[in-house]
Motif scaffolding. Structure first.
Motif, PDB file in Angstrom:
ATOM      1  N   UNK A   8       0.836  -1.203   0.000  1.00  0.00           N
ATOM      2  CA  UNK A   8       0.000   0.000   0.000  1.00  0.00           C
ATOM      3  C   UNK A   8       0.869   1.251   0.000  1.00  0.00           C
ATOM      4  N   UNK A   9       1.953   1.226   0.744  1.00  0.00           N
ATOM      5  CA  UNK A   9       2.866   2.372   0.777  1.00  0.00           C
ATOM      6  C   UNK A   9       3.489   2.623  -0.594  1.00  0.00           C
ATOM      7  N   UNK A  10       3.891   1.569  -1.279  1.00  0.00           N
ATOM      8  CA  UNK A  10       4.446   1.711  -2.627  1.00  0.00           C
ATOM      9  C   UNK A  10       3.383   2.225  -3.589  1.00  0.00           C
ATOM     10  N   UNK A  11       2.172   1.700  -3.465  1.00  0.00           N
ATOM     11  CA  UNK A  11       1.069   2.186  -4.298  1.00  0.00           C
ATOM     12  C   UNK A  11       0.759   3.645  -4.037  1.00  0.00           C
ATOM     13  N   UNK A  27      -7.958   3.531  -4.533  1.00  0.00           N
ATOM     14  CA  UNK A  27      -8.480   3.913  -3.225  1.00  0.00           C
ATOM     15  C   UNK A  27      -9.303   2.788  -2.608  1.00  0.00           C
ATOM     16  N   UNK A  28     -10.075   2.104  -3.433  1.00  0.00           N
ATOM     17  CA  UNK A  28     -10.869   0.977  -2.932  1.00  0.00           C
ATOM     18  C   UNK A  28      -9.964  -0.148  -2.441  1.00  0.00           C
ATOM     19  N   UNK A  33      -7.783  -3.092   2.081  1.00  0.00           N
ATOM     20  CA  UNK A  33      -6.630  -3.621   2.820  1.00  0.00           C
ATOM     21  C   UNK A  33      -6.653  -3.144   4.261  1.00  0.00           C
ATOM     22  N   UNK A  34      -7.043  -1.897   4.468  1.00  0.00           N
ATOM     23  CA  UNK A  34      -7.122  -1.349   5.819  1.00  0.00           C
ATOM     24  C   UNK A  34      -8.073  -2.162   6.684  1.00  0.00           C
ATOM     25  N   UNK A  35      -9.232  -2.508   6.141  1.00  0.00           N
ATOM     26  CA  UNK A  35     -10.220  -3.250   6.918  1.00  0.00           C
ATOM     27  C   UNK A  35      -9.973  -4.754   6.907  1.00  0.00           C
ATOM     28  N   UNK A  36      -9.257  -5.252   5.918  1.00  0.00           N
ATOM     29  CA  UNK A  36      -8.981  -6.688   5.854  1.00  0.00           C
ATOM     30  C   UNK A  36      -7.931  -7.123   6.858  1.00  0.00           C
ATOM     31  N   UNK A  37      -7.089  -6.199   7.284  1.00  0.00           N
ATOM     32  CA  UNK A  37      -6.052  -6.579   8.244  1.00  0.00           C
ATOM     33  C   UNK A  37      -6.643  -7.043   9.570  1.00  0.00           C
ATOM     34  N   UNK A  38      -7.785  -6.503   9.964  1.00  0.00           N
ATOM     35  CA  UNK A  38      -8.410  -6.947  11.208  1.00  0.00           C
ATOM     36  C   UNK A  38      -8.812  -8.420  11.102  1.00  0.00           C
ATOM     37  N   UNK A  39      -9.376  -8.804   9.975  1.00  0.00           N
ATOM     38  CA  UNK A  39      -9.736 -10.213   9.774  1.00  0.00           C
ATOM     39  C   UNK A  39      -8.487 -11.075   9.659  1.00  0.00           C
ATOM     40  N   UNK A  40      -7.457 -10.542   9.020  1.00  0.00           N
ATOM     41  CA  UNK A  40      -6.201 -11.265   8.887  1.00  0.00           C
ATOM     42  C   UNK A  40      -5.555 -11.493  10.251  1.00  0.00           C
ATOM     43  N   UNK A  41      -5.656 -10.506  11.121  1.00  0.00           N
ATOM     44  CA  UNK A  41      -5.106 -10.618  12.466  1.00  0.00           C
ATOM     45  C   UNK A  41      -5.845 -11.680  13.267  1.00  0.00           C
ATOM     46  N   UNK A  66      -0.954   2.037   6.526  1.00  0.00           N
ATOM     47  CA  UNK A  66      -1.989   1.985   5.492  1.00  0.00           C
ATOM     48  C   UNK A  66      -2.925   3.184   5.603  1.00  0.00           C
ATOM     49  N   UNK A  67      -3.335   3.526   6.823  1.00  0.00           N
ATOM     50  CA  UNK A  67      -4.237   4.669   7.001  1.00  0.00           C
ATOM     51  C   UNK A  67      -3.580   5.971   6.555  1.00  0.00           C
ATOM     52  N   UNK A  68      -2.332   6.186   6.933  1.00  0.00           N
ATOM     53  CA  UNK A  68      -1.638   7.410   6.519  1.00  0.00           C
ATOM     54  C   UNK A  68      -1.413   7.449   5.015  1.00  0.00           C
ATOM     55  N   UNK A  69      -1.129   6.308   4.420  1.00  0.00           N
ATOM     56  CA  UNK A  69      -0.967   6.251   2.965  1.00  0.00           C
ATOM     57  C   UNK A  69      -2.274   6.596   2.262  1.00  0.00           C
ATOM     58  N   UNK A  70      -3.361   6.068   2.780  1.00  0.00           N
ATOM     59  CA  UNK A  70      -4.670   6.346   2.193  1.00  0.00           C
ATOM     60  C   UNK A  70      -5.019   7.825   2.323  1.00  0.00           C
ATOM     61  N   UNK A  71      -4.739   8.411   3.454  1.00  0.00           N
ATOM     62  CA  UNK A  71      -5.004   9.838   3.655  1.00  0.00           C
ATOM     63  C   UNK A  71      -4.152  10.672   2.704  1.00  0.00           C
ATOM     64  N   UNK A  72      -2.888  10.324   2.560  1.00  0.00           N
ATOM     65  CA  UNK A  72      -2.000  11.068   1.658  1.00  0.00           C
ATOM     66  C   UNK A  72      -2.479  10.982   0.216  1.00  0.00           C
TER      67      UNK A  72
END
Length: 90
Positions: A8-11, A27-28, A33-41, A66-72
Motif C-alpha cells: 500500500x505504501x508503494x502504491x 483507493x478501494x 486492505x485497511x479493513x482486511x487486516x483486522x480479519x487477517x489478524x 496503510x491509514x496514513x498512505x490512504x489519507x495522503x
C-alpha cells in the motif's frame, strides 16, 4: 501484515508522484486492505488476545502505515483534481 502495508505504501507513493487525480480502484484497494487486516489478524494461530505482541509489532503499525498512505493519496488526488478543474475552466 508488513507486506500488505509495504504494498500500500508503494502504491501510495506511485499515486502521489503521478498527477492523475482520483483513482477510485486504487483507493478501494487501499481501504479494503485497511479493513482486511483486522480479519487477517484474527486468523493468527491461537487467536491471540487484543494487545499481544503481534499487535504491537505488526498489526497496529501496519494499520497506521496503510491509514496514513490512504489519507495522503486522497489529499494529493483531490488537490490534483481541483487543479485540473481550474485549468479546464479558465
Amino acid at each position: 501484515m508488513w507486506a500488505l502495508a509495504a504494498s500500500v505504501l508503494i502504491g501510495a507513493w506511485y499515486l502521489t508522484t503521478r498527477s492523475e487525480g482520483l483513482v477510485w480502484p486504487a483507493l478501494a484497494w487501499m481501504a479494503a486492505t485497511l479493513f482486511a487486516l483486522a480479519a487477517f489478524r484474527n486468523t493468527a494461530p491461537g487467536t491471540p488476545p487484543i494487545g499481544c505482541v503481534v499487535d504491537w509489532f505488526a498489526f497496529l503499525w501496519a494499520e497506521t502505515v496503510i491509514a496514513l498512505s490512504l489519507i495522503a493519496v486522497v489529499i494529493t488526488s483531490v488537490r490534483t483534481a481541483l487543479h485540473q478543474d481550474d485549468a479546464l475552466s479558465t
